[in-house]
Motif scaffolding. Structure first.
Motif, PDB file in Angstrom:
ATOM      1  N   VAL A  38       0.127  -2.920  -9.828  1.00 12.57           N
ATOM      2  CA  VAL A  38      -0.300  -1.855 -10.638  1.00 12.57           C
ATOM      3  C   VAL A  38       0.700  -1.369 -11.405  1.00 12.57           C
ATOM      4  O   VAL A  38       1.192  -1.339 -12.737  1.00 12.57           O
TER       5      VAL A  38
ATOM      6  N   LYS B 156       0.719  -1.373   0.033  1.00 13.87           N
ATOM      7  CA  LYS B 156       0.468  -0.500   0.227  1.00 13.87           C
ATOM      8  C   LYS B 156       0.275   1.272  -0.191  1.00 13.87           C
ATOM      9  O   LYS B 156       0.425   2.880  -0.086  1.00 13.87           O
TER      10      LYS B 156
ATOM     11  N   MET C 166       7.063   4.389  -3.628  1.00 13.93           N
ATOM     12  CA  MET C 166       6.891   3.652  -4.725  1.00 13.93           C
ATOM     13  C   MET C 166       7.881   3.972  -6.110  1.00 13.93           C
ATOM     14  O   MET C 166       7.957   5.206  -6.137  1.00 13.93           O
TER      15      MET C 166
END
Ligand code: NFS
Ligand code: SF4
Length: 657
Positions: A79, A59, A208
């Motif tokens: 993703v 997450k 990320m």
């Protein structure tokens, strides 16, 4: 991985399934009668998320959260395209960063206090051990000969501050690392610069879209973890020794029976000794002792729990009521007149349990407030303002005790306080203090090797059981066990920290213990005191005969009932230091993946240690002993052990004849 949640699956109703601690089991039963819920029950009712347990979810951004399939790990990506190895290693990295931050922030608090003491701005604490101050200063190349203590102290402060703030270069305690180990670290680029920098970089790289190469992330995990073990934690330990004294063996009492029905019982549960040391002063304040007597108490009874409790245990012989999984249960006795906490491992549910038994739960650290608890802030510049007040609160609660009291009358005794300095002295004697006798006994095979058994307790497994069974198995096989944190309290409760416990050891270890008069299980202190194990290992290498690097030593580590991120960071710094480290309960990685293989196999090939995992105590012992034997063989001392043990059998036969 089927056996991951033994307890929760069973919905166990018998407290004996939750714990082997008799006192805790009794309090679980009482809590149920009183309608009070404890973490044991919550663990049974809250099934651990299997995806999270495998670390197969991410997450880290709002395109997710993404869940991958642990059963078929390479069937899917996130993703952004992140693979399972990236996701697991990033999650692992964040645990290392958080755990390392906890220890280093604690270490920095100690250093803040030290600076203010040296500057003369704080008068309530002072340098209790100038000898230790000089020894630490010398270990990092500070000149001590003919200098004032205050000058040495100022230099030491400035050097040690670099542990945290330095942006380039190597942390000061890297100088204590055996040359060959340090060379390996340099080659891999994992010598820590400063803890703040390493934690920051690790947080950055696990964001990320940054580092998406599990092996590269692992390097920064090692660097950050080493900044804890040889940095933040080591500073915490050394400064605590300088300010409060270096532990030496002391007779101790543990378990809930250390609470006294006719006294004002104060429990300090936390991690930073600053608070606890000051509470110790307050409970000895004549006016407060008188106030307690005026309230009808025989006196004030100060008791520790968890890690600062473990430090006070080894340093001053302050009694200890129990480890992490007993902190709620102890309140169920109704006998606690105040529970005082600072930082780390403080369950939020303590507020509610404390409320049920009308015990004031007092937070003291600005970093850790808990909704519903009373906050009395602790300031080192005026420590008594806080600690006197909380003692007064406890006396008030004693005077107005309404809840019935039921203290399990169980007290176990032992001997703790084996600092690495003392091990030196104990085995070497006053005139030839050194690690030579320890090394000799390892080389001649009486002691097979050394194991560090450390870490938490966790309601996902039966409290204390794995610690105790594992340690019994290790000493039976002549492995000397050193301990810290909640684990040492488990063994103390089981009675294994007495010299008499030597009869449970194998013949070689037993002989050494009996000669020296020491227990086969040595309690060293809190979790930051794992740094004492690192220093002891470095001394063993320096003393000679057991290889040139930490990775050569016949040693192994284990946290069989771990739960915290701090434990993961500790595990990683032991692995990066060269130690085979086995964890229990659950391992947050999917087996059979590249990242798993990296941690469990490849790191060892780089000259570091490696991770291991097992839930069964006998299996853990087998893994650790097999590793110790592998190292003995590589050192060419495997035959010595056979000879020694044969010798001893021969000798006994001769004695009998
Ligand atoms: Ni260590 Fe101390 Fe205990 Fe675990 Fe918590 S108290 S720092 S983390 S639970 S051993
Ligand atoms: Fe999913 Fe990638 Fe975002 Fe993680 S970083 S939540 S894997 S998209």
């Amino acid at each position: 991985m089927e056996d991951k949640q033994e307890v929760s699956k069973k919905k166990a109703t018998d407290p004996k399934d939750f714990t082997t601690c008799e006192a805790t089991a009794r309090m679980i039963t009482k809590a149920r009668k009183d309608g009070v819920e404890l973490a044991f029950d919550r663990a049974a009712n809250m099934k651990a998320c299997p995806i999270g347990a495998d670390s197969a979810c991410c997450k880290h951004c709002a395109m997710g959260p993404c869940r991958l399939n642990a059963k078929d790990p390479y069937s899917k990506v996130g993703v952004c395209g992140a693979t399972i190895d990236t996701i697991m290693s990033r999650n692992f990295a964040r645990m290392v960063a958080a755990g390392g931050a906890a220890h280093t922030d604690h270490g920095m608090s100690m250093l803040d206090l030290f600076r203010e003491v040296v500057n003369g701005n704080i008068k309530d604490y002072k340098i209790k051990s100038p000898t230790k101050l000089e020894a630490v200063a010398q270990s990092i190349g500070i000149e001590t000969e003919g200098r004032e203590i205050s000058d040495i102290a100022m230099d030491l402060y400035e050097e040690l501050e670099r542990t945290y703030t330095q942006v380039e270069g190597e942390i000061p305690f890297a100088q204590r690392v055996p040359a060959k180990t340090l060379e390996t670290w340099r080659k891999l680029g994992i010598v820590p610069r400063g803890a703040m920098r390493e934690i920051m970089e690790l947080m950055h790289r696990s964001h990320m879209g940054v580092d998406q190469d599990y092996a590269n992330i692992t390097k920064q995990c090692s660097r950050t973890a080493l900044a804890d073990g040889w940095g933040g934690s080591m500073v915490a330990t050394e400064i605590s020794d300088i300010l409060y004294g270096t532990p030496s063996p002391v007779a101790i009492e543990v378990n809930m029976g250390v609470l006294k029905e006719d006294q004002v019982n104060i429990i300090v549960h936390g991690h930073e000794p600053n608070l606890f040391e000051s509470v110790l002063e307050s409970v000895n304040e004549p006016t407060l002792v008188q106030a307690a007597k005026d309230a009808g108490a025989k006196g004030i009874n100060l008791v520790g729990m968890c890690c600062s409790g473990a430090e006070m245990l080894v340093r001053h012989g302050i009694p200890h009521a129990g480890n992490f999984m007993s902190t709620e249960a102890v309140l169920v006795t109704g006998a606690v007149d105040a529970m005082v906490v600072d930082v780390q491992c403080i369950k939020q549910a303590l507020v509610k349990v404390a409320e049920c038994y009308e015990t004031p739960l007092i937070t003291t650290n600005p970093r850790c407030k808990i909704e519903g608890a009373t906050h009395i802030e602790f300031h080192e510049h005026d420590p008594k303002a806080c600690t006197d007040e909380l003692v007064i609160k406890a006396i008030g609660r004693f005077k107005n005790r309404k809840v019935p009291i039921e203290i399990p009358k169980i007290v176990n005794s032992g001997v703790h306080g084996f600092s690495h300095e003392y091990i030196n002295y104990m085995l070497g004697g006053t005139f030839r203090a050194s690690y030579t006798p320890l090394n000799d006994n390892i080389i001649n095979g009486r002691i097979r090797g050394v194991a560090g058994v450390v870490g938490c307790t966790n309601p996902r497994v039966k409290q204390d059981w794995i610690h105790v069974e594992l340690v019994k198995e290790l000493i039976k096989n002549d492995v000397l066990v050193v301990q810290t944190g909640c684990s040492q309290v488990a063994l103390a409760k089981a009675g294994l920290t007495t010299p008499e416990a030597a009869h449970l050891a194998g013949p070689g270890l037993k002989e050494v213990c009996e000669t020296v008069g020491m227990p086969p299980v040595l309690g060293l202190g809190s979790c930051v005191d794992n740094s004492r194990i690192l220093i002891a290992c470095a001394e063993m290498v320096k003393t000679g005969g057991l290889g040139d690097s930490l990775a050569d030593l016949p040693v192994a580590g284990c946290a069989p009932e771990y739960m915290s991120e701090k434990a993961i960071c500790i595990g990683q710094y032991f692995v990066a230091s060269g130690v085979y480290t086995v964890f229990g309960v659950t391992f947050p990685i999917v087996e059979g993946t590249k990242f798993h293989k990296h941690l469990f196999e490849e790191l060892e090939k780089q000259g570091l240690g490696k991770w291991g995992f097992a839930t069964d105590p006998y299996e853990i012992a087998r893994l650790m002993i097999a590793h110790i034997d592998k190292k003995r063989k590589a050192l060419g001392i495997d035959k010595a052990r056979e000879r020694t043990l044969v010798d001893m059998a021969d000798r006994r036969a001769m004695d009998a004849a």
